[in-house]
Structure formats: C-alpha cells, structure tokens
Design a protein around this motif. Structure first.
Motif, mmCIF file in Angstrom:
data_model
loop_
_atom_site.group_PDB
_atom_site.id
_atom_site.type_symbol
_atom_site.label_atom_id
_atom_site.label_comp_id
_atom_site.label_asym_id
_atom_site.label_seq_id
_atom_site.Cartn_x
_atom_site.Cartn_y
_atom_site.Cartn_z
ATOM 1 N N ARG A 274 0.849 -1.192 0.000
ATOM 2 C CA ARG A 274 0.000 0.000 0.000
ATOM 3 C C ARG A 274 0.886 1.244 0.000
ATOM 4 N N PHE A 275 0.462 2.244 -0.773
ATOM 5 C CA PHE A 275 1.220 3.499 -0.867
ATOM 6 C C PHE A 275 0.252 4.669 -0.780
ATOM 7 N N ARG A 276 0.646 5.682 -0.034
ATOM 8 C CA ARG A 276 -0.193 6.868 0.114
ATOM 9 C C ARG A 276 0.634 8.093 -0.256
ATOM 10 N N ALA A 277 0.102 8.904 -1.170
ATOM 11 C CA ALA A 277 0.796 10.087 -1.650
ATOM 12 C C ALA A 277 0.175 11.345 -1.060
ATOM 13 N N GLY A 278 0.268 11.464 0.251
ATOM 14 C CA GLY A 278 -0.271 12.654 0.908
ATOM 15 C C GLY A 278 -1.737 12.840 0.621
ATOM 16 N N ARG A 279 -2.116 14.072 0.303
ATOM 17 C CA ARG A 279 -3.530 14.359 0.030
ATOM 18 C C ARG A 279 -3.922 14.006 -1.394
ATOM 19 N N TRP A 280 -2.938 13.602 -2.218
ATOM 20 C CA TRP A 280 -3.236 13.339 -3.619
ATOM 21 C C TRP A 280 -3.944 12.011 -3.830
ATOM 22 N N GLY A 281 -3.791 11.085 -2.921
ATOM 23 C CA GLY A 281 -4.476 9.812 -3.104
ATOM 24 C C GLY A 281 -3.660 8.652 -2.570
#
Length: 298
Positions: free
Chosen positions: A131-138
């Motif tokens: 799983r990867f999260r790019a801040g507020r971008w998604g």
C-alpha cells in the motif's frame, strides 16, 4: 441464540413447518507487538462453539422426510500478520488466517430439498500486498491472495429431485476442496477536496480441487466472476460545520461522558443480541444510550 421458523409450500392442506435454532459461544483474543518502529506483528485466536438444532415437520399428504437433528461444532480460528513500513507512506504486509462459516437455515432446508448433513465451511487464507499513500493526492494498493476452502457449500440447480408430484431441480452440497486465487488492486486520486476518483479491479480464479465426482476436479467454480472492476467519481460540495456544543457541555448536561462501543464479528455471530442486551443493562443503570444497527442505518 438465533431462532427461525418458516412455512414451506406443501401439496397437502397445510404447509410444512421447519424450526432452526443456533446457539453460539465465542471467545476472542487479539495481540499486537511493535519490536521495531517500522515493524508491526499481530496475532489472534478465536474459539467458537455452536449447537445447531433443525426440525422439519411434513404436513399431511406432503412430500419429503421429517428432520430432527442436532449438530455441535467446535472451531478454532487463528490469525497472524506482519506489516513492514520502510517509508512513512509505504507499507508491505502479509497475513494468514483460518476462517469458517456455518450453514444457514436456507441452505439446510430448501423449498423442495433438504440436506441437514451439510458441514460448515472452513478455509486457510493467505494474502500479501503493498500500500502506498501520496499525501492528500491519493493512494494505491495491490494484493495477491489464495484461499483454500474445505467443504464449500454450493447450490447446484441442475440436480433433479424426483417426487410423486413432479421433478424439481436444485440441491445444496459440500465440495471437498475449492481454491480461490487472485490479484486485487485499487487506486484513489484526489486532485481537489471536492473531487475523489476511485477505481478497483480484481482478477479471480476459483477452481474445484477435490470433489466426490472426479470429473469436476480442475473445473472452474461457476459462481465467482473472473474479472471485476469499478470506477467511482463522487463530486461533493458539502461544507464541514462544527457543532456549537462542546463535549464537556454535553457531559455536564447528561451527567455522563460520551463513549462508543463498536461490535465487530462474523455474520450471525450474535453482535446484535449482545448490543441490545448491553443497551438494556446500561439503561437500567441510568445511562442514556442508543444502538445503531448497520442494517437499520443503511
């Protein structure tokens, strides 16, 4: 306890009657450990004891055999998992678990067929993913899984049942072993607060590994679609509003602090019964309380 009564059509003057009762006892323990800042270990063990009682009375001039059966099941469901976070926004995980499912009344007793000897399903599930999260971008994620199911319950609509009143089709039975394998992916993109793009895709292959009929082994299980996906694009212009009543003011008014008790578990494991029993107890003690049941909220 769960009770269910039903009337089924009969060719006599009265309908057939069935009574199904399920008594469940469950114990559950979950532990987590973080030996390193980037490593999370988890494990759980659940024990379930179930007593299923099934009765079916055949009306005069009806067709079929009466049923009076009790069956006790003991199930242990261990689970284990590990999550590694090499970066703050990146996590890699792997898990294993053993699950089960008891047969329902509709599976044990149908309109024209009865199979009180159905065994509960049990499975070993394996999953690993990123799983990867790019801040507020998604965010984005992909996982690979395998599930080996013993005694999977299947309704075959092609099996004929010859009766004095005609031939009817359909019968529930257990497959010895069915394997589920697949890849699931999801992605979310939020360029603005009011726009949220979300997409999922799943590739699944379900295969009959062992069967009482050797000709079925190796065949694709005819229930789960091979490909499935969805794309959502909700657009919202809602504004967030803060309450003008502070939590301490509410606590002073009602003479109690706010708390939420969230009950989770398998289907028909007794969550609703426990919730309403607890509500009654808290109410008798003078507390202001309310049960929010998922089926009613939806």
């Amino acid at each position: 306890n769960a009770n269910a009564d039903a009337g089924f059509p009969s060719f006599g003057s009265e309908p057939d009657r069935s009574h199904y009762r399920r008594r469940l006892l469950g114990l559950y323990e979950h532990v987590e450990a973080r030996p390193l800042s980037f490593l999370l270990l988890s494990g759980s063990l659940r024990y379930d004891r179930a007593l299923l009682e099934l009765e079916r009375d055949i009306a005069p001039f009806g067709w079929g055999d009466p049923v009076d059966r009790q069956h006790a099941f003991d199930q242990f469901s261990p689970q284990a998992g590990v999550t590694v976070r090499p970066l703050d926004d990146l996590s890699v995980y792997a898990s294993w678990g053993r699950t089960f499912k008891y047969p329902t009344r509709d599976e044990l007793v149908g309109f024209f067929t009865t199979n009180p000897g159905l065994e509960p399903e049990s499975s070993n599930s394996y999953e690993t993913g990123v799983r990867f999260r790019a801040g507020r971008w998604g965010s984005a994620g992909v996982s690979v899984y395998r599930m080996d199911v013993r005694d999977e319950i299947f309704f075959d609509p092609t099996v004929p049942n010859v009766t004095p009143f005609g031939t009817f089709y359909g019968y529930n039975f257990n497959f010895d072993k069915v394997t589920h394998k697949g890849v699931e992916s999801e992605a979310r993109f939020t360029p603005w607060e009011w726009l949220d793009l979300f997409a999922t895709h799943a590739f699944t292959r379900v295969e009959i590994a062992q069967s009482g009929n050797p000709a079925q082994e190796g065949k694709t299980y005819p229930v789960t679609p091979r490909m499935a996906g969805a794309v959502e694009e909700p657009v919202a212009h809602a504004r967030h509003h803060e309450s003008r009543i502070a939590p301490p003011d509410r606590a002073a008014r009602y003479g109690q602090k706010a708390a939420t008790i969230w009950l989770t578990g398998l289907v028909s494991c007794g969550k609703v019964e426990i919730a309403y029993a607890l509500e009654r107890k808290l109410f008798d003690l003078g507390a202001i309380c309310l049960v929010l049941e998922g089926e009613h909220v939806r």
